[in-house]
Design an enzyme around this catalytic site. Structure first.
Site, mmCIF file in Angstrom:
data_model
loop_
_atom_site.group_PDB
_atom_site.id
_atom_site.type_symbol
_atom_site.label_atom_id
_atom_site.label_comp_id
_atom_site.label_asym_id
_atom_site.label_seq_id
_atom_site.Cartn_x
_atom_site.Cartn_y
_atom_site.Cartn_z
ATOM 1 N N CYS A 16 -2.934 -9.487 2.340
ATOM 2 C CA CYS A 16 -3.170 -10.120 0.972
ATOM 3 C C CYS A 16 -3.389 -9.123 0.088
ATOM 4 C CB CYS A 16 -4.084 -11.089 1.080
ATOM 5 S SG CYS A 16 -3.868 -12.411 2.570
ATOM 6 N N GLY A 43 1.776 -9.558 -0.948
ATOM 7 C CA GLY A 43 1.806 -11.060 -0.592
ATOM 8 C C GLY A 43 2.722 -11.657 -1.484
ATOM 9 N N ASN A 117 -8.829 -10.402 1.893
ATOM 10 C CA ASN A 117 -7.648 -9.792 2.480
ATOM 11 C C ASN A 117 -8.174 -9.108 3.599
ATOM 12 O OD1 ASN A 117 -6.433 -6.312 1.975
ATOM 13 N ND2 ASN A 117 -5.468 -8.007 3.156
ATOM 14 N N GLY A 118 -7.426 -9.406 4.939
ATOM 15 C CA GLY A 118 -7.887 -8.863 6.315
ATOM 16 C C GLY A 118 -7.833 -10.015 7.206
ATOM 17 N N TYR A 257 3.485 2.143 5.151
ATOM 18 C CA TYR A 257 4.488 0.916 4.730
ATOM 19 C C TYR A 257 3.667 0.124 3.698
ATOM 20 C CZ TYR A 257 6.810 -3.446 4.460
ATOM 21 O OH TYR A 257 7.395 -4.535 3.899
ATOM 22 N N CYS A 447 -7.654 3.587 11.241
ATOM 23 C CA CYS A 447 -7.316 2.895 12.572
ATOM 24 C C CYS A 447 -5.780 2.633 12.707
ATOM 25 C CB CYS A 447 -7.458 1.187 12.056
ATOM 26 S SG CYS A 447 -7.039 0.084 13.332
HETATM 27 P P1 5GP Z 1 13.214 -3.486 11.658
HETATM 28 O O1 5GP Z 1 14.205 -2.459 11.710
HETATM 29 O O2 5GP Z 1 12.154 -3.228 12.559
HETATM 30 O O3 5GP Z 1 13.568 -4.745 11.685
HETATM 31 O O4 5GP Z 1 12.676 -3.299 9.983
HETATM 32 C C1 5GP Z 1 12.128 -2.154 9.647
HETATM 33 C C2 5GP Z 1 11.619 -2.285 8.226
HETATM 34 O O5 5GP Z 1 10.704 -3.344 8.164
HETATM 35 C C3 5GP Z 1 11.347 -0.811 7.591
HETATM 36 O O6 5GP Z 1 12.095 -0.635 6.488
HETATM 37 C C4 5GP Z 1 9.838 -1.381 7.331
HETATM 38 O O7 5GP Z 1 9.620 -0.882 5.845
HETATM 39 C C5 5GP Z 1 9.536 -2.850 7.180
HETATM 40 N N1 5GP Z 1 8.427 -3.276 7.638
HETATM 41 C C6 5GP Z 1 7.310 -2.722 8.475
HETATM 42 N N2 5GP Z 1 6.270 -3.419 8.561
HETATM 43 C C7 5GP Z 1 6.488 -4.468 7.860
HETATM 44 C C8 5GP Z 1 5.512 -5.622 7.628
HETATM 45 O O8 5GP Z 1 4.524 -5.517 8.090
HETATM 46 N N3 5GP Z 1 6.146 -6.418 6.786
HETATM 47 C C9 5GP Z 1 7.408 -6.419 6.190
HETATM 48 N N4 5GP Z 1 7.635 -7.283 5.269
HETATM 49 N N5 5GP Z 1 8.246 -5.344 6.494
HETATM 50 C C10 5GP Z 1 7.605 -4.441 7.311
HETATM 51 MG MG MG Z 2 11.456 -1.038 4.544
#
Ligand code: 5GP
Ligand code: MG
Length: 487
Positions: A16, A43, A117-118, A257, A447
């Site tokens: 969040c 979010g 958030n968390g 990310y 972490c």
């Molecule tokens: P995958 O190939 O694993 O389906 O998707 C990879 C993509 O998911 C990457 O472009 C990355 O930026 C995105 N991504 C990584 N972690 C998360 C997350 O926690 N939430 C969302 N919405 N996207 C994520």
């Molecule tokens: Mg992505």
């Protein structure tokens, strides 16, 4: 280890964005609205603003994007001298307005609002203790446990109550709390989630990320220290630190990310960090390619770093449709698959006949990557190499990022070669964890549990996990029936 529980469809995780402002005389609801707008990437499921006017707290929250939840009219009705706001990302099962934040309640000393958030790792245990003492709960979220705890310590000043809460709470939390005359920010003793302090004229603001300060034209003052409590009130700003700091454990995935590239977290700019990850990836896996292309937007920085380090041509050959949200939001596999081609389209003329390096920031489930490789190949690329500017995500996160289900983490199930075969790339290379630390300039204070399996903060007991997931899913099913859908 916890597979039996984690494989259940409902997830307890959420990530969040939070914001708080104490500024008598300013349009605090409008400022909070703009701040939430710039935290929208944290979010997209629900948004809310609570405003204190000295006599009580008014709240408006709903499912949807910030732009969908608020109108000029709703903002006009939220007048006061202080405000807190929240944007929430969650998975389908728990996407109910009841779970939207801020949470507002009345306790011994008046009204109270909380935005979190968390993810707490002992929420179930605390919930049970509180319920045994007569507390009632309306939602399935952890944050309600925090509200109830504060209320339980209602005899004390709010700061003392919060300090007592911090002794009880385990897990990850960046909190913004508002009473009728104060706004208080708290970062957990590990500093797991980001939280920063800014100054807007003579007033102070608190935000998840510095990009929100930039949007408001607020000056960055500093990041909250782990375990720090900062109060904003009519006398200005007061800081307290009730906890001897542990070795901090700042979520490394924020840098990979989650955060916006224009934000700085604990002194590290996210864009620069991601670009450095790309450069390290180039050192570890230099390929001779005709062209380096990012998966927009999250892969852009890494691709730039990769290409510049090797002197390769960088091009944007994947066009992104700006008008759809993140594909993760799609509820099921079919939705997710379709989501990718809706969201991304390769430019055939740029990639045809070429040896293409595609760079993305991470692979989680592998579904997006598979689809992207297939799309690029179908448009005539000679070779498609997938380069990932972070290490394989192999372990669930219990602290608030939506990578909780081990069964869905492709790197937890398959070897790198098997992942390569699944996504059908000519080769697949990840950044090493050492390379990631080199890119971030240090190898302590993070972490990195999702990458390494070393959990610096207590994780939920199996009992706790099972109970919480069960309760959450039962509760959500009940609510979903009541509401007619789960959105
Ligand atoms: P995958 O190939 O694993 O389906 O998707 C990879 C993509 O998911 C990457 O472009 C990355 O930026 C995105 N991504 C990584 N972690 C998360 C997350 O926690 N939430 C969302 N919405 N996207 C994520
Ligand atoms: Mg992505």
């Amino acid at each position: 280890m916890h597979n039996e529980f984690i494989d259940k469809p409902d997830k307890m995780e959420e990530a969040c964005g939070v914001f708080g402002i104490y500024a008598p005389g300013k349009d605090v609801s409008m400022l909070t609205y703009y701040a939430l707008y710039s935290l929208q990437h944290r979010g997209q499921e629900s948004a809310g603003i609570a405003v204190a006017n000295g006599e009580g707290i008014k709240l408006h929250k709903d499912m949807g994007l910030v732009s969908e939840v608020f109108t000029e009219d709703t903002l006009q009705k939220l007048k006061g001298h202080a405000a807190i706001g929240h944007v929430r990302y969650s998975t389908m099962g728990s996407s109910l307005v009841l779970n939207a934040q801020p949470l507002v309640c009345h306790y011994l000393q008046g009204s109270l609002a909380v935005a979190h958030n968390g993810n707490l790792t002992n929420a179930g245990e605390l919930r049970q203790k509180l319920a045994a003492n007569g507390s009632v709960f309306q939602s399935s979220i952890d944050s309600e446990v925090i509200v109830n705890l504060i209320a339980r310590y209602g005899q004390s000043t709010i700061e003392e109550a919060l300090m007592k809460c911090m002794i009880d709470l385990r897990g990850s939390y960046s909190l913004v709390v508002m009473t009728e005359d104060k706004v208080i920010g708290i970062r957990d003793p590990y500093g797991n989630r980001p939280l920063c302090l800014g100054k807007l004229g003579k007033h102070f603001v608190i935000a998840s990320e510095t990009c929100a300060l930039d949007t408001l034209g607020a000056e960055f003052v500093r990041d909250f220290a782990p375990g720090e409590i900062i109060t904003l009130d009519k006398d200005g700003m007061h800081s307290r630190r009730y906890f001897t700091p542990n070795e901090p454990a700042v979520c490394i995935f924020e840098y990979i990310y989650f955060a916006r590239p224009d934000s700085n977290i604990d002194g590290i700019n996210v864009m620069q960090a991601r670009r450095a990850m790309g450069r390290e990836l180039a050192h570890e896996h230099p390929l001779e390619a005709d062209i380096v292309i990012p998966v927009p937007d999250s892969g852009i920085a890494g691709a730039l770093g990769y290409a510049e380090e090797l002197g390769l041509v960088y091009d944007t050959a994947l066009m992104k449709n700006r008008y759809i949200g993140r594909t993760f939001i799609q509820p099921d596999q079919m939705g997710r698959d379709l989501g990718v081609s809706l969201k991304l389209n390769p430019i055939t003329k740029i990639i045809k006949g070429k040896k293409v390096v595609v760079v993305d920031d991470s692979i989680v489930r592998g579904t997006t990557s598979r689809k992207i490789v297939e799309m690029i190949r179908s448009r005539g690329a000679k070779e498609v190499h997938m380069l990932v500017s972070s290490p394989p995500v192999m372990h669930p996160c219990y602290y608030g990022i939506d990578i909780s289900e081990r069964g869905q983490l492709i790197a937890a199930q398959k070897s790198i070669e098997e992942v390569r075969a699944y996504i059908a790339a000519d080769s697949l290379h990840y950044l090493s964890i050492e390379g990631l630390y080199r890119a971030l300039g240090k190898d302590t204070g993070f972490c990195s549990a999702c990458l390494s399996g070393n959990y610096p903060i207590q994780i939920p007991s199996e009992d706790e996990l099972g109970k919480h997931i069960l309760e959450t899913s039962q509760h959500n099913r009940k609510e979903a029936r009541k509401c007619g859908n789960a959105r």
